[in-house]
Design a protein around this motif. Structure first.
Motif, PDB file in Angstrom:
ATOM      1  N   ARG A  61     -14.021   2.011   5.951  1.00 35.09           N
ATOM      2  CA  ARG A  61     -12.853   2.025   4.854  1.00 35.09           C
ATOM      3  C   ARG A  61     -13.777   1.700   3.469  1.00 35.09           C
ATOM      4  O   ARG A  61     -14.606   0.639   3.709  1.00 35.09           O
ATOM      5  N   ASN A  79      -8.542   3.730  -2.309  1.00 42.36           N
ATOM      6  CA  ASN A  79      -9.055   3.441  -1.204  1.00 42.36           C
ATOM      7  C   ASN A  79      -9.359   4.464  -0.352  1.00 42.36           C
ATOM      8  O   ASN A  79      -8.469   5.593  -0.336  1.00 42.36           O
ATOM      9  N   ARG A 138       0.711  -1.292   0.040  1.00 43.33           N
ATOM     10  CA  ARG A 138      -0.111  -0.089  -0.075  1.00 43.33           C
ATOM     11  C   ARG A 138       0.985   1.193   0.069  1.00 43.33           C
ATOM     12  O   ARG A 138       0.395   2.308  -0.696  1.00 43.33           O
ATOM     13  N   GLU A 156     -12.536   0.318  -0.111  1.00 42.11           N
ATOM     14  CA  GLU A 156     -11.413  -0.306  -1.021  1.00 42.11           C
ATOM     15  C   GLU A 156     -11.741  -0.408  -2.405  1.00 42.11           C
ATOM     16  O   GLU A 156     -12.910  -1.127  -2.584  1.00 42.11           O
ATOM     17  N   ASN A 157     -10.866  -0.129  -3.256  1.00 43.66           N
ATOM     18  CA  ASN A 157     -11.205  -0.068  -4.874  1.00 43.66           C
ATOM     19  C   ASN A 157     -12.680   0.521  -4.935  1.00 43.66           C
ATOM     20  O   ASN A 157     -13.610  -0.031  -5.453  1.00 43.66           O
TER      21      ASN A 157
END
Length: 801
Positions: free
Chosen positions: A752, A736, A96, A754-755
């Motif tokens: 969160r 993200n 990351r 993500e993508n």
């Protein structure tokens, strides 16, 4: 000479902590730097080595030279960074936010990533050429059998810091061809306090952990327990992991420190791997064949201690024992064919291109079909009982010799790895869902029962010399002697019975002294440069030595059939760079920057050459000649009272140097013998040339945190296409987002995504034979791709005290 402030009980000097942050992601650059070094060396006047705060980036935990004096860049992240990003372990965090890091999702399991740094690999998969050493505290945790790295065994909540040291640094011992990863764990002295965290969301994922630490100045403890469970975003891909860690610390005086670390892990992971490109176009969640299951059970004990004999002399060391049992079960398409296709008797199964029927554990010929239907699949089972133990002793000494200040590190280490490996191959049949059903019929000739022992003795030394107030010279080296012994107990059947036909017995020795030298020059307080040269080696592992004969290929990770010698890999690395700090006019912000270049040349690199298999998993290991990784790196880190941001860019050209002929029978451009000519300059598969990572975090009113992270990687060549005759995978970018709200000091609510844009991308590819599996007879494209994770969302709570 100024004494070295070694006191174990004292807090780190903030000046040197700032130096460490300044250089944590330093990279290399500027072709004029070598000339500047030469000029400065002539003009420099001798000076003493000033006192430095010790940073734990050398083989023994907690001892080292400040990175502001090192001739190579160091990147770092702490445990809080993993928590903020939601990373699933060390490997995920490296991918990351760290520069020159890329990832191959070969297994498509979030806890089993293939991590590449500068084109060198640290992976849990047997068969990949491993090129990074990984340390947990003072212990090298590359597994004994194949130098593999099981990222799933390291508990996230126990991590204090992650250090990534660039180059072929000989101090870190075997396998440090491209760099070393050093993970330090928490203690009750470094992390007092208590916390509970739980989160969940997409794919049925649930993560929970509890941690506690305290000390009374003399005794301390830290303990954590965590659980991970998910259904997986691919079909039939559940995984579960339980990990526990405890540290007991004793500080009898300001001069002495002892820590006993205890770790346990039990993981049960499904990674169903790459799928045919034509199936991927129909359903990105689909699997090809199943299951592909790995179970790891770890017990790990590490005792480390240090004593400050004087202001200038410190002695430290450790002893450890590590026991990891790895069980693997893989259902796959059959490697056997109908005998009549090779001119043999009708109705039975034979080896490919062989007219003699195979026999089961009872000596009976195996029919091509039975009561359960066609026998068109196999089940590969294996068990690796891996035990390692050893220790190290190290001296850290500051002295004035010949009018120059010296910081000398000298040590000795011993590491032993003992492995019992068992495997068997069961004839099976495919279900309509492409999972397998067993028949109870085993092929003893395809099984293996082998023990291996790897013993390594090492002596190492490093001396950082203050040539002037601005210039430091570092000279270092390590001598390694490695013995690898194999004992074959014959093939195995389902009951574990062996055939007394040893084929792999052998003993191999490898030794070499690896040197390193480098300069660090400080033009000003906020501008410095470095130039370094280093060498390191990787001895062939037991699995590579046991599977190195072209005429007797093995089926990874199960069968080993021959034992010719392999040469050890020697890496030679050179890098140079500039780094500095810009302070903003209002004095409330700063930007740290680095620019650099590197080149690493490998002699006698080892490659797994495929001879076939549905997913190219049959083959042998071979020294294919020299390879080279070279590139450019740049980084920026910005800091302001309410904002933090970063940028990482890398260009990595990983290529073959010596022309050779590669076995790749599943490549449509291969000749009639299944071979391709690889030329000088052809790129090594699986390594993107360009990676870009950028992100930012904002703190609003001290109670809200918002963050964004963007990652880009260019396309890669497929494994099996070393000649670069097929198209690359497409490049991709993911976004993200993260947010956190703290209504009280003790409570944090976080989320969160993500993508964010639900990008469809692939990080990895190989060549196979999809049409060998029933239902895929019409598939014509030999490309298999490893798809990346789709859009996902998670929410959670964290309570601290």
């Amino acid at each position: 000479m100024t004494p070295h402030p070694f006191s174990s009980g004292s807090a780190p000097d903030p000046t040197y902590a700032e130096h460490f942050r300044r250089h944590q992601q330093a990279t290399t650059g500027a072709l004029l730097v070598p000339l500047l070094f030469c000029f400065s060396a002539v003009q420099a006047q001798p000076a003493e080595l000033e006192a430095v705060e010790v940073i734990g980036v050398t083989p023994t935990h907690g001892v080292g030279v400040a990175p502001s004096r090192l001739p190579y860049p160091v990147q770092q992240a702490d445990g809080a960074a993993l928590r903020d990003t939601g990373a699933l372990g060390v490997g995920d965090q490296l991918d990351r936010q760290f520069g020159s890091i890329s990832r191959n999702d070969a297994q498509n399991n979030p806890l089993q990533p293939d991590i590449q740094f500068r084109g060198f690999t640290a992976s849990p998969l047997l068969g990949l050429p491993q090129g990074l050493s990984v340390y947990q505290n003072s212990v090298r945790i590359n597994e004994a059998f194949g130098d593999t790295v099981n990222w799933d065994l390291i508990p996230d909540t126990a991590i204090r810091s992650i250090n990534l040291i660039s180059g072929a640094n000989p101090l870190f011992g075997l396998n440090t061809l491209g760099g070393a990863i050093s993970v330090e764990t928490k203690t009750g002295f470094s992390h007092p306090g208590h916390a509970v965290e739980i989160s969940g969301g997409s794919f049925g994922r649930v993560r929970s952990s509890v941690e506690s630490g305290a000390n009374n100045g003399r005794f301390g403890y830290f303990a954590t327990l965590e659980h991970f469970d998910e259904d997986g975003w691919r079909d039939a891909s559940p995984s579960e992991a339980i990990r526990a860690f405890a540290s007991l610390g004793f500080r009898p005086s300001a001069e002495s420190a002892f820590d006993l670390n205890l770790q346990y892990a039990d993981t049960d992971l499904i990674g169903n791997g790459a799928v045919p490109i034509e199936l991927l176009a129909q359903d990105r969640d689909a699997i090809f064949t199943a299951p592909d299951n790995t179970r790891n059970t770890l017990a790990f004990v590490d005792l480390q201690g240090s004593h400050q004999w004087s202001a200038a002399l410190r002695v430290s060391g450790n002893v450890f024992y590590r026991d990891n049992d790895s069980e693997a079960f893989n259902g796959d398409g059959s490697e056997f064919e109908e005998c009549e296709e090779a001119g043999g008797p009708e109705g039975f199964l034979c080896e490919e291109d062989d007219d003699k029927p195979i026999e089961d554990q009872n000596g009976q010929r195996i029919a091509e079909a039975g009561p359960g239907g066609e026998r068109n699949a196999i089940n590969n089972r294996s068990l690796r009982e891996q035990r390692s133990f050893g220790g190290s002793l190290q001296m850290d000494w500051i002295a004035d010799i010949g009018g120059l200040g010296h910081h000398l590190i000298a040590g000795a280490a011993y590491h032993a790895g003992l492995v019992d490996f068992h495997s068997n191959v069961e004839v099976a049949g495919l279900t309509p869902e492409r999972s397998t059903r067993g028949t109870g019929l085993f092929v003893p000739e395809e099984g293996t029962a082998v023990t291996s022992s790897t013993r390594t003795w090492s002596l190492y030394v490093s001396d950082t010399i203050a040539l002037s107030a601005r210039m430091d010279l570092t000279l270092s080296g390590r001598f390694n002697q490695v013995e690898v012994e194999l004992k074959d107990r014959g093939g195995t059947d389902a009951a574990g019975l062996t055939q007394p036909t040893p084929r792999l017995n052998g003993k191999h020795q490898f030794s070499r002294f690896n040197p390193a030298a480098g300069l660090r020059y400080r033009f000003a307080e906020d501008l410095s440069s470095y130039l370094g040269y280093s060498e390191s080696t990787r001895a062939p592992t037991a699995i590579e030595l046991a599977c190195a004969e072209p005429d007797a290929p093995c089926n990874l990770p199960n069968s080993f059939l021959a034992d010719p010698p392999l040469e050890q890999v020697v890496a030679r690395n050179i890098e140079t760079g500039l780094e500095g700090v810009w302070t903003l006019e209002d004095q409330q912000g700063r930007v740290q920057w680095g620019l650099g270049a590197f080149a690493t040349h490998n002699d006698d690199d080892i490659l797994f050459q495929s001879t076939g298999g549905v997913q190219s998993n049959e083959g042998f290991f071979d020294n294919v000649g020299d390879t080279r990784r070279m590139g450019l790196e740049a980084r920026l880190d910005g800091q302001h009272p309410i904002t933090r941001w970063y940028l990482r860019y890398s260009y990595v050209r990983a290529q073959f140097v010596d022309p050779f002929t590669v076995n790749s029978p599943n490549n449509p451009r291969a000749d009639d013998d299944g071979q391709l000519a690889v030329a000088d300059g052809d790129r090594i598969p699986g390594i993107p040339q360009h990676t870009l990572k950028l992100g930012a975090d904002w703190t609003i009113a001290r109670v809200f945190d918002l963050g964004v992270g963007i990652r880009y990687a260019s396309g890669v060549h497929l494994r099996g296409d070393e000649a670069n005759v097929l198209p690359e995978t497409d490049g991709f970018a993911t976004i993200n987002l993260r947010a956190a709200y703290r209504p009280t000091r003790q409570l944090e609510v976080f989320a969160r995504i993500e993508n964010l844009l639900d990008a469809e991308y692939e990080t990895f590819g190989l060549l196979g034979e999809a049409d060998e599996i029933p239902g895929f007879e019409d598939f014509e494209d030999n490309r298999f791709l490893g798809p990346g994770q789709p859009l996902a969302a998670f929410v959670g709570l964290r309570w601290t005290l």
